[in-house]
Scaffold this active site. Structure first.
Site, mmCIF file in Angstrom:
data_model
loop_
_atom_site.group_PDB
_atom_site.id
_atom_site.type_symbol
_atom_site.label_atom_id
_atom_site.label_comp_id
_atom_site.label_asym_id
_atom_site.label_seq_id
_atom_site.Cartn_x
_atom_site.Cartn_y
_atom_site.Cartn_z
ATOM 1 N N SER A 87 -17.412 -72.870 -14.970
ATOM 2 C CA SER A 87 -17.360 -74.074 -13.867
ATOM 3 C C SER A 87 -17.637 -73.096 -12.495
ATOM 4 O O SER A 87 -18.057 -73.729 -11.651
ATOM 5 C CB SER A 87 -16.067 -74.834 -13.927
ATOM 6 N N GLU A 88 -17.094 -71.712 -12.422
ATOM 7 C CA GLU A 88 -17.543 -71.065 -11.460
ATOM 8 C C GLU A 88 -17.478 -69.512 -11.855
ATOM 9 O O GLU A 88 -16.965 -69.114 -12.863
ATOM 10 C CB GLU A 88 -16.217 -71.093 -10.511
ATOM 11 N N THR A 89 -18.337 -68.945 -10.963
ATOM 12 C CA THR A 89 -18.654 -67.624 -10.985
ATOM 13 C C THR A 89 -18.557 -67.164 -9.753
ATOM 14 O O THR A 89 -19.118 -67.587 -8.679
ATOM 15 C CB THR A 89 -20.145 -67.042 -11.492
#
Length: 287
Positions: free
Chosen positions: A45-47
């Site tokens: 969902s996030e990097t």
């Protein structure tokens, strides 16, 4: 080129629960398009990308870094769980010697500090206002909860998040069991007014349990359901503090992975959100 990369499960002490984020350590500037390509490759969902501000900076000794967050589809202005994961990499893996870390971000300066076995994030607090239900928003919340009884609807213009509170007659299990087709939200809301949808119910605030529960959906950013979301709690904290008359709260985001957040609403218009982390992967991106 090699870039150190880590996967950290945030808002949990147990591997394979909470919300996973990839964290990349950048010695120097990265070609702009590579941020998004790497985020798509990691497919979480996030990097998060932590970059040194000056050539002489050190991941172990410096206290201030640039921080950016990308979903597989877009850069986002705020991500709590990936900030928690970034602080965990610096504190626990890099053994950063500072008591407080400062991240320069699109949402201003965010701070992280260690308190016992938790990392505490200093985040903006966002107000969600009572909302006159325009047709598009009515269609959107109907797509989310169908004919379930809705007790309140609020909108946060700063974050473009729509908060839908279900009736207090519903409990945690109802929210957990709710079948949501987040893909339908894209056809229900095309105006750009909403970028995230929060579903929430009141918890057992009279005892030692959780004060409120939530789920969060952001298909407009390529994330159908986010497991545990710090930025959503920057909105939820303001709402439930007002509703419950409490500054200190314990929250649980009841996605399939699930995660717990300790909340302290401050008098300066910000909120401290604390969580635990588990580092589950260490490696290098090579390209």
């Amino acid at each position: 080129m090699q870039i150190p990369v880590f996967t950290v499960d945030a808002f949990t002490s147990r591997p394979f629960s909470g919300n996973p984020a990839a964290v990349c350590l950048l010695e120097n500037d990265l070609d702009e398009d590579l941020h998004q390509k790497i985020a798509a490759e990691m497919n979480l969902s996030e990097t998060a990308f932590i970059r040194k501000l000056k050539p002489g900076d050190d991941f172990t000794k410096s206290s201030c870094f640039r921080l950016r967050w990308f979903t597989p589809a877009n850069e986002v202005p705020l991500c709590g769980h990936a900030t928690l994961a970034s602080a965990a990499v610096l504190f626990h893996v890099q053994k950063n010697t500072n008591s407080v870390l400062t991240f320069v971000t699109l949402s201003g300066e965010l701070k992280a500090r260690q308190v016992k076995d938790h990392i505490v994030l200093d985040l903006p607090l966002y107000t969600a206002y009572p909302q006159v239900i325009f047709f598009c928003l009515h269609v959107l919340h109907q797509a989310a909860v169908g004919d379930m009884v809705v007790q309140d609807v609020r909108y946060s213009p700063d974050t473009k998040k729509l908060l839908v509170r279900l009736s207090d007659t519903y409990g945690r299990s109802v929210l957990e069991d709710l079948k949501v087709s987040a893909q339908r939200f894209l056809s229900a809301e095309k105006t750009g007014k909403v970028k995230g949808l929060i579903l929430t119910v009141k918890g057992n605030s009279s005892g030692k349990g959780h004060d409120f529960y939530s789920r969060y959906f952001a298909p407009w950013y390529g994330v159908l359901e986010d497991p545990v979301t710090g930025s959503a709690h920057a909105v939820l904290s303001s709402y439930w503090s007002e509703q419950l008359g409490k500054k200190e709260m314990l929250a649980f985001q009841c996605s399939r992975r699930g995660g717990e957040l300790k909340i302290s609403v401050r008098s300066d218009g910000r909120v401290d959100i604390a969580g635990q982390t588990a580092v589950v992967l260490k490696g290098n991106l090579t390209f």
